[in-house]
Write an enzyme that holds these catalytic residues in place. Sequence first.
Site, PDB file in Angstrom:
ATOM      1  N   ALA A 176     -19.868 -58.232  32.795  1.00 22.23           N
ATOM      2  CA  ALA A 176     -20.083 -59.020  31.726  1.00 22.23           C
ATOM      3  C   ALA A 176     -18.687 -60.031  31.633  1.00 22.23           C
ATOM      4  O   ALA A 176     -19.049 -61.466  31.570  1.00 22.23           O
ATOM      5  CB  ALA A 176     -20.002 -58.223  30.467  1.00 22.23           C
TER       6      ALA A 176
ATOM      7  N   ASP B 149     -22.362 -54.477  28.537  1.00 21.25           N
ATOM      8  CA  ASP B 149     -22.748 -56.002  28.777  1.00 21.25           C
ATOM      9  C   ASP B 149     -23.150 -56.792  27.487  1.00 21.25           C
ATOM     10  O   ASP B 149     -22.933 -58.024  27.338  1.00 21.25           O
ATOM     11  CB  ASP B 149     -23.949 -55.963  29.682  1.00 21.25           C
ATOM     12  CG  ASP B 149     -23.572 -55.528  30.864  1.00 21.25           C
ATOM     13  OD1 ASP B 149     -23.171 -56.008  31.889  1.00 21.25           O
ATOM     14  OD2 ASP B 149     -23.839 -54.196  31.062  1.00 21.25           O
TER      15      ASP B 149
ATOM     16  N   ASN C 237     -25.887 -51.298  28.378  1.00 18.41           N
ATOM     17  CA  ASN C 237     -25.066 -51.264  29.518  1.00 18.41           C
ATOM     18  C   ASN C 237     -26.044 -50.858  30.714  1.00 18.41           C
ATOM     19  O   ASN C 237     -27.217 -50.702  30.444  1.00 18.41           O
ATOM     20  CB  ASN C 237     -24.012 -50.156  29.351  1.00 18.41           C
ATOM     21  CG  ASN C 237     -22.774 -50.324  30.296  1.00 18.41           C
ATOM     22  OD1 ASN C 237     -22.575 -51.413  30.633  1.00 18.41           O
ATOM     23  ND2 ASN C 237     -22.441 -49.043  30.936  1.00 18.41           N
TER      24      ASN C 237
END
Length: 368
Positions: free
Chosen positions: A56, A246, A256
Amino acid sequence: MNVDGKHFRTVWVDKDEQPIVKIIDQTKLPFAFEIENLDSVESLVSAIKNMHVRGAGCIGVTAAYGMWLAANQSRGSYSQLESLASKILEARPTATNLSWAVKRQLDLVAKNKNENWITLTLNEANKISDEDARWCNEIGNHGKKILYDIAKNKNNTSPVNILTHCNAGWLAFADWGSATSPIYCAHREGLSVHVWVDETRPLNQGARLTSWELANEGVPHTIIPDNTGGHLMRSGMVDVVITGTDRTNSYGDVANKIGTYLKALAATDNGIPFYVALPSSTFDWDTAEGGGDIPIEQRDSDEVMNIEGLNSEGKISSIAVSLDSFNYANYAFDVTPSRLVSGLITERGICNASRDGIMGLFPEKINN
Ligand code: MRU
């Protein structure tokens, strides 16, 4: 963090070679350390899509530098800048940091149209990168207390055993990482730690990237197949799970890497704390409670059908796991509901994974 003793950021620019964005090609690790030059928005979008850069925070920083390339390419046309920005925005859907960084750059140019856009966006990208590294370092300073508390309460001399999933390390940010930062901070101070690294199929970011980072930092660790965590937790071999994310909404629901939800279920069933580490740039302040509207990227089924590694000639190559004629699905992320999350570790401190907990740390977002 260091690679063979030399400090690197994951994304940077070389002042003498402008306009070029430099990245570490993560698809080559841990077998080769290669730096790649991105000289256009198109090459940068392709690097994000094909995961030469990933994670991310790292995607966010790359996108921020992408806007500098866009400023170079747009030659003073704001509509051209917007159209290049939308190409960057479309590169990957789940990580919030990407849209956060692109929007920040677009807003900045919109407010300062009379200034030099190239200088503006380069300075802002450098700022975003520095901020990301500083926030991740703060995550480590807050999160290491969790590890010290566990060590204090353990009535034996074994290391603190942390399980992590995918790669939320420094390669996934500008520096330090989110999930790994508490580990790096505590380990540098001499706390005895050991990390169980989920291999993280289909692309094996755990086996390939997290283990490489931990090895460079001298942190003891063991790679495990993704389906091992439950057994380790039941056997008392995991003290805490720390993952990255993320995208996390303002209610504490966590998107995630696929498989995170299963680890959270196993941790909850075994009374093991399950923490998620994130800088504030990964919060999505807009999506609804439950996380049902978080876009979940579905990637090419080839990533599941094949597996990549080093062949007997020392070359990175790919072999089929099963038959081409079979069906494959490749959901890249899942959502872990807030009730399974023990806490969120942010640059401002640790909070409950709840609207109240998050707003306690980020009061300026209450009326967002
Ligand atoms: O598909 P990726 O590799 O970009 O996925 C992102 C991740 O590495 C993980 O989901 C990570 O735990 C969170 S990103 C800091």
